[in-house]
Design a protein around this motif. Structure first.
Motif, short mmCIF file in Angstrom:
data_model
loop_
_atom_site.label_atom_id
_atom_site.label_comp_id
_atom_site.label_asym_id
_atom_site.label_seq_id
_atom_site.Cartn_x
_atom_site.Cartn_y
_atom_site.Cartn_z
N ALA A 68 85.98 -33.11 74.11
CA ALA A 68 86.08 -31.70 74.67
C ALA A 68 84.75 -30.97 75.24
N ASN A 69 83.70 -31.99 75.46
CA ASN A 69 82.37 -31.47 75.77
C ASN A 69 81.81 -30.51 74.63
N ILE A 70 82.15 -31.07 73.54
CA ILE A 70 81.48 -30.17 72.35
C ILE A 70 80.32 -31.25 71.80
N ARG A 71 79.11 -30.99 71.99
CA ARG A 71 78.13 -32.09 71.58
C ARG A 71 77.07 -31.45 70.59
N HIS A 72 77.44 -31.58 69.43
CA HIS A 72 76.41 -31.32 68.51
C HIS A 72 76.19 -32.42 67.33
N GLU A 73 75.36 -33.17 67.60
CA GLU A 73 75.34 -34.40 66.76
C GLU A 73 75.26 -34.02 65.33
N GLY A 74 75.57 -34.53 64.41
CA GLY A 74 75.77 -34.59 63.08
C GLY A 74 76.24 -33.21 62.55
N GLN A 75 77.09 -32.48 63.21
CA GLN A 75 77.49 -31.04 62.89
C GLN A 75 78.95 -31.09 62.97
#
Length: 256
Positions: A68-75
């Motif tokens: 979904a093009n949501i890139r938040h590592e570790g969250q």
């Protein structure tokens, strides 16, 4: 209730759900039992009917975020919690209910979701506009006079960092050059009479950066029991955001 600190196992509490959701869960369980046997218990299973581990579920969710093009590592789980909290607030749920569902010991974090809803913002703005104390605060303002950027020497321009974001050109400092201000630039400026905000300064960027940083403090405080209540860092940010809002409103009036 995995947010409770110091517990070996998450608390489990019964929750009421709608008939529609209950029917969907029932059908889903029946399909699992048809595929893997009537004794199957877990809801999240792999293709062989084995229970998925927490790590495997997190990996699947991360893959969905990337798709979904949501890139938040570790969250991954944190984003889902924020989405749930904000969704409940947007539907009018009170802070106490949101805090209970998210497993918080305090309503402070939940109040941030409620305050961010568009309807609440409109109501608060309308109410404050009719408030005499608020009008007096706006008239006095917490800073010096509003000025135009082109009318001020560049050596007096205020620059700083908020939430790892560079903020520049918000106003000028009246302290004589090369005097060094003992306070933190940007954070302390909006409550200082020596600060003269620019009428066309990026005050909205300051507000967003402060809000993001305040949310970071809330997220960090959730990890330590008792840290959400009477959290001075969050309280300081709330006061600064209020002062920035007052400056933004005042600058709008100057432009009009």
């Amino acid at each position: 209730m995995a947010k409770k600190i110091g517990e070996q196992r998450p608390q489990r509490r019964p929750r009421k759900i709608s008939n529609d959701l209950g029917l969907k869960l029932k059908l889903y369980i029946l399909k699992l039992q048809e595929a893997f046997g009537e004794t199957i218990e877990p809801l999240f299973v792999d293709r062989r009917g084995n229970r998925l581990s927490v790590e495997r579920i997190a990996t699947i969710l991360k893959g969905e975020h990337v798709a979904a093009n949501i890139r938040h590592e570790g969250q991954v789980s944190m984003l889902l919690r924020h989405h749930l909290g904000q969704g409940l607030a947007d539907q009018g749920a009170p802070a106490e209910m949101i805090a209970e569902l998210l497993g918080h010991n305090s309503t402070i974090a939940a109040q941030a979701y409620v305050a961010a809803t568009p309807n609440i913002a409109k109501i608060k703005s309308k109410a404050l506009g009719k408030s005499e104390p608020y009008k007096r605060i706006m008239a006095a303002l917490l800073t010096g006079d509003v000025v135009k950027k082109d009318d001020v020497n560049k050596n007096s321009h205020v620059h700083g960092i908020v939430n790892m974001t560079y903020i520049g050109g918000i106003g000028s400092c009246a302290l004589p050059s090369p005097t060094c201000c003992p306070y933190n630039p940007v954070y302390s400026c909006y409550t200082c009479k020596k600060f003269h905000p620019f009428v066309d300064g990026p005050h909205g960027e300051v507000k967003l950066a402060l809000q993001d940083e305040a949310q970071y403090f809330l997220d960090a405080a959730e990890q330590v029991e008792g840290s959400l209540e009477y959290n001075r860092a969050v309280t300081q940010h709330e006061r600064t955001i209020f002062a920035v809002n007052a400056t933004i409103d005042y600058c709008k009036k100057e432009v009009l």
